[in-house]
Design a protein around this motif. Structure first.
Motif, PDB file in Angstrom:
ATOM      1  N   MET A 150       7.726  15.435  -2.739  1.00 46.76           N
ATOM      2  CA  MET A 150       8.043  15.270  -1.318  1.00 46.76           C
ATOM      3  C   MET A 150       7.123  14.223  -0.677  1.00 46.76           C
ATOM      4  O   MET A 150       7.569  13.378   0.094  1.00 46.76           O
ATOM      5  N   HIS A 151       5.842  14.293  -1.072  1.00 47.28           N
ATOM      6  CA  HIS A 151       4.878  13.336  -0.513  1.00 47.28           C
ATOM      7  C   HIS A 151       5.239  11.908  -0.942  1.00 47.28           C
ATOM      8  O   HIS A 151       5.128  10.955  -0.165  1.00 47.28           O
ATOM      9  N   SER A 152       5.677  11.770  -2.175  1.00 45.71           N
ATOM     10  CA  SER A 152       6.092  10.454  -2.675  1.00 45.71           C
ATOM     11  C   SER A 152       7.264   9.909  -1.848  1.00 45.71           C
ATOM     12  O   SER A 152       7.285   8.732  -1.470  1.00 45.71           O
TER      13      SER A 152
ATOM     14  N   GLU B  76       7.922  10.662   1.236  1.00 49.31           N
ATOM     15  CA  GLU B  76       7.415  10.301   2.567  1.00 49.31           C
ATOM     16  C   GLU B  76       6.799   8.906   2.555  1.00 49.31           C
ATOM     17  O   GLU B  76       6.985   8.119   3.488  1.00 49.31           O
ATOM     18  N   GLU B  77       6.065   8.610   1.486  1.00 50.14           N
ATOM     19  CA  GLU B  77       5.434   7.284   1.396  1.00 50.14           C
ATOM     20  C   GLU B  77       6.482   6.184   1.284  1.00 50.14           C
ATOM     21  O   GLU B  77       6.326   5.098   1.833  1.00 50.14           O
ATOM     22  N   ARG B  78       7.563   6.495   0.576  1.00 48.29           N
ATOM     23  CA  ARG B  78       8.648   5.516   0.485  1.00 48.29           C
ATOM     24  C   ARG B  78       9.256   5.285   1.877  1.00 48.29           C
ATOM     25  O   ARG B  78       9.568   4.161   2.254  1.00 48.29           O
ATOM     26  N   PHE B  79       9.388   6.371   2.626  1.00 47.48           N
ATOM     27  CA  PHE B  79       9.881   6.242   3.996  1.00 47.48           C
ATOM     28  C   PHE B  79       8.930   5.377   4.835  1.00 47.48           C
ATOM     29  O   PHE B  79       9.367   4.521   5.605  1.00 47.48           O
ATOM     30  N   HIS B  80       7.615   5.583   4.669  1.00 47.37           N
ATOM     31  CA  HIS B  80       6.624   4.757   5.396  1.00 47.37           C
ATOM     32  C   HIS B  80       6.817   3.281   5.043  1.00 47.37           C
ATOM     33  O   HIS B  80       6.712   2.405   5.901  1.00 47.37           O
ATOM     34  N   MET B  81       7.067   3.014   3.753  1.00 50.76           N
ATOM     35  CA  MET B  81       7.267   1.633   3.305  1.00 50.76           C
ATOM     36  C   MET B  81       8.543   1.041   3.933  1.00 50.76           C
ATOM     37  O   MET B  81       8.523  -0.073   4.469  1.00 50.76           O
TER      38      MET B  81
ATOM     39  N   MET C  40       0.837  -1.211   0.000  1.00 51.45           N
ATOM     40  CA  MET C  40       0.000   0.000   0.000  1.00 51.45           C
ATOM     41  C   MET C  40       0.868   1.256   0.000  1.00 51.45           C
ATOM     42  O   MET C  40       0.624   2.208  -0.750  1.00 51.45           O
ATOM     43  N   GLU C  41       1.888   1.285   0.859  1.00 52.10           N
ATOM     44  CA  GLU C  41       2.749   2.473   0.953  1.00 52.10           C
ATOM     45  C   GLU C  41       3.579   2.628  -0.326  1.00 52.10           C
ATOM     46  O   GLU C  41       3.783   3.748  -0.811  1.00 52.10           O
ATOM     47  N   ALA C  42       4.037   1.500  -0.884  1.00 55.37           N
ATOM     48  CA  ALA C  42       4.824   1.552  -2.126  1.00 55.37           C
ATOM     49  C   ALA C  42       3.964   2.096  -3.264  1.00 55.37           C
ATOM     50  O   ALA C  42       4.406   2.951  -4.038  1.00 55.37           O
TER      51      ALA C  42
ATOM     52  N   HIS D 258      -7.330   8.262  -1.897  1.00 54.03           N
ATOM     53  CA  HIS D 258      -6.267   7.276  -1.663  1.00 54.03           C
ATOM     54  C   HIS D 258      -5.881   7.223  -0.187  1.00 54.03           C
ATOM     55  O   HIS D 258      -5.709   6.142   0.381  1.00 54.03           O
ATOM     56  N   GLU D 259      -5.775   8.392   0.430  1.00 56.07           N
ATOM     57  CA  GLU D 259      -5.417   8.414   1.858  1.00 56.07           C
ATOM     58  C   GLU D 259      -6.495   7.744   2.714  1.00 56.07           C
ATOM     59  O   GLU D 259      -6.183   7.107   3.723  1.00 56.07           O
ATOM     60  N   LEU D 260      -7.758   7.876   2.311  1.00 58.29           N
ATOM     61  CA  LEU D 260      -8.828   7.202   3.063  1.00 58.29           C
ATOM     62  C   LEU D 260      -8.681   5.680   2.949  1.00 58.29           C
ATOM     63  O   LEU D 260      -8.911   4.949   3.923  1.00 58.29           O
ATOM     64  N   GLN D 261      -8.258   5.221   1.784  1.00 60.30           N
ATOM     65  CA  GLN D 261      -8.000   3.776   1.616  1.00 60.30           C
ATOM     66  C   GLN D 261      -6.829   3.325   2.499  1.00 60.30           C
ATOM     67  O   GLN D 261      -6.856   2.247   3.086  1.00 60.30           O
ATOM     68  N   VAL D 262      -5.800   4.176   2.571  1.00 57.87           N
ATOM     69  CA  VAL D 262      -4.637   3.836   3.419  1.00 57.87           C
ATOM     70  C   VAL D 262      -5.083   3.746   4.878  1.00 57.87           C
ATOM     71  O   VAL D 262      -4.688   2.826   5.609  1.00 57.87           O
ATOM     72  N   THR D 263      -5.938   4.670   5.292  1.00 54.59           N
ATOM     73  CA  THR D 263      -6.429   4.639   6.675  1.00 54.59           C
ATOM     74  C   THR D 263      -7.191   3.340   6.947  1.00 54.59           C
ATOM     75  O   THR D 263      -6.991   2.703   7.994  1.00 54.59           O
TER      76      THR D 263
ATOM     77  N   GLU E 180      -0.110   9.344  11.888  1.00 50.16           N
ATOM     78  CA  GLU E 180       0.287   9.879  10.584  1.00 50.16           C
ATOM     79  C   GLU E 180      -0.934  10.021   9.669  1.00 50.16           C
ATOM     80  O   GLU E 180      -1.087  11.015   8.966  1.00 50.16           O
ATOM     81  N   GLN E 181      -1.821   9.020   9.699  1.00 49.46           N
ATOM     82  CA  GLN E 181      -3.010   9.072   8.833  1.00 49.46           C
ATOM     83  C   GLN E 181      -3.940  10.221   9.224  1.00 49.46           C
ATOM     84  O   GLN E 181      -4.548  10.849   8.362  1.00 49.46           O
ATOM     85  N   LEU E 182      -4.042  10.478  10.525  1.00 46.46           N
ATOM     86  CA  LEU E 182      -4.855  11.623  10.978  1.00 46.46           C
ATOM     87  C   LEU E 182      -4.359  12.901  10.311  1.00 46.46           C
ATOM     88  O   LEU E 182      -5.137  13.685   9.761  1.00 46.46           O
ATOM     89  N   GLU E 183      -3.026  13.097  10.348  1.00 43.37           N
ATOM     90  CA  GLU E 183      -2.424  14.305   9.766  1.00 43.37           C
ATOM     91  C   GLU E 183      -2.591  14.329   8.254  1.00 43.37           C
ATOM     92  O   GLU E 183      -2.904  15.362   7.674  1.00 43.37           O
ATOM     93  N   GLU E 184      -2.367  13.182   7.614  1.00 47.66           N
ATOM     94  CA  GLU E 184      -2.400  13.168   6.149  1.00 47.66           C
ATOM     95  C   GLU E 184      -3.813  13.396   5.624  1.00 47.66           C
ATOM     96  O   GLU E 184      -4.001  14.090   4.633  1.00 47.66           O
ATOM     97  N   GLU E 185      -4.792  12.807   6.302  1.00 49.18           N
ATOM     98  CA  GLU E 185      -6.182  13.034   5.880  1.00 49.18           C
ATOM     99  C   GLU E 185      -6.561  14.499   6.058  1.00 49.18           C
ATOM    100  O   GLU E 185      -7.203  15.094   5.192  1.00 49.18           O
TER     101      GLU E 185
HETATM  102 FE1  FEO Z   1       1.703   6.432   4.173  1.00 52.23          FE
HETATM  103 FE2  FEO Z   1      -0.090   8.656   3.055  1.00 52.23          FE
HETATM  104  O1  FEO Z   1       0.046   6.993   3.784  1.00 52.23           O
END
Ligand code: FEO
Length: 174
Positions: free
Chosen positions: A44-46, A48-53, A15-17, A92-97, A125-130
């Motif tokens: 930058m957001h991309s 961050e997602e790689r970092f999450h992965m 999902m993060e990838a 997409h962020e709602l799906q990640v949540t 993190e999801q709270l902030e991103e949403e």
């Molecule tokens: Fe890592 Fe935006 O979810």
């Protein structure tokens, strides 16, 4: 590592990838349209997602599991408009949540409290991103087709991307 927890963590890695690739596609599209602020924000957001992965990959391996590095479907290369881009970002962020919430459920069902504790970082993190995605989409919807408004919006995003990068470089939240 518990097999169900390992599977849920590996699903989250994918999902993060795919989030990272999706936002990279948005960044590239925005760059070709001269929307440099939006492009910087999405690049930058991309990252961050790689970092999450990566954080998940390392956690799975350190806990005695095996991280699975996924192949990914092609993200879209064309978007209709900025409204389309930021609507897709929020969806997409709602799906990640949802996916993170599922991971939390699995941890509780399997009584894996260590992973549950680890996953709390993603819950916050999801709270902030949403919230961020909603704020930006509200602005884009308010601006509509107004060209001067879109120019200002893109410039504001560029400034926020620069500020975000400065915070990250200084060791802030990635
Ligand atoms: Fe890592 Fe935006 O979810």
């Amino acid at each position: 590592m518990n097999a169900r927890v390992e599977k849920a963590l590996n699903d989250q890695i994918k999902m993060e990838a795919s989030s990272s690739q999706f936002y990279l596609a948005m960044a590239s599209w925005a760059e070709t349209k001269g929307l440099n602020g939006t492009a910087q924000f999405m690049y930058m957001h991309s990252d961050e997602e790689r970092f999450h992965m990566l954080k998940l990959v390392k956690f799975v391996n350190e806990r005695g599991g095996t991280a699975s590095i996924p192949g990914l479907d092609n993200p879209p290369s064309e978007f209709d408009s900025l409204t389309n881009v930021f609507t897709l970002l929020l969806e997409h962020e709602l799906q990640v949540t949802d996916s993170i919430n599922n991971l939390v459920d699995v941890c509780l069902q399997e009584k894996d409290y260590t992973t549950h504790n680890f996953v709390q970082w993603y819950v916050s993190e999801q709270l902030e991103e949403e919230a961020l995605a909603r704020t930006i989409l509200d602005k884009v919807n308010m601006i509509g087709e107004d060209k001067a408004g879109l120019y200002m919006f893109d410039r504001d995003l560029e400034n926020s991307a620069i500020q975000g990068a400065t915070v990250s470089d200084a060791g802030g939240n990635a």
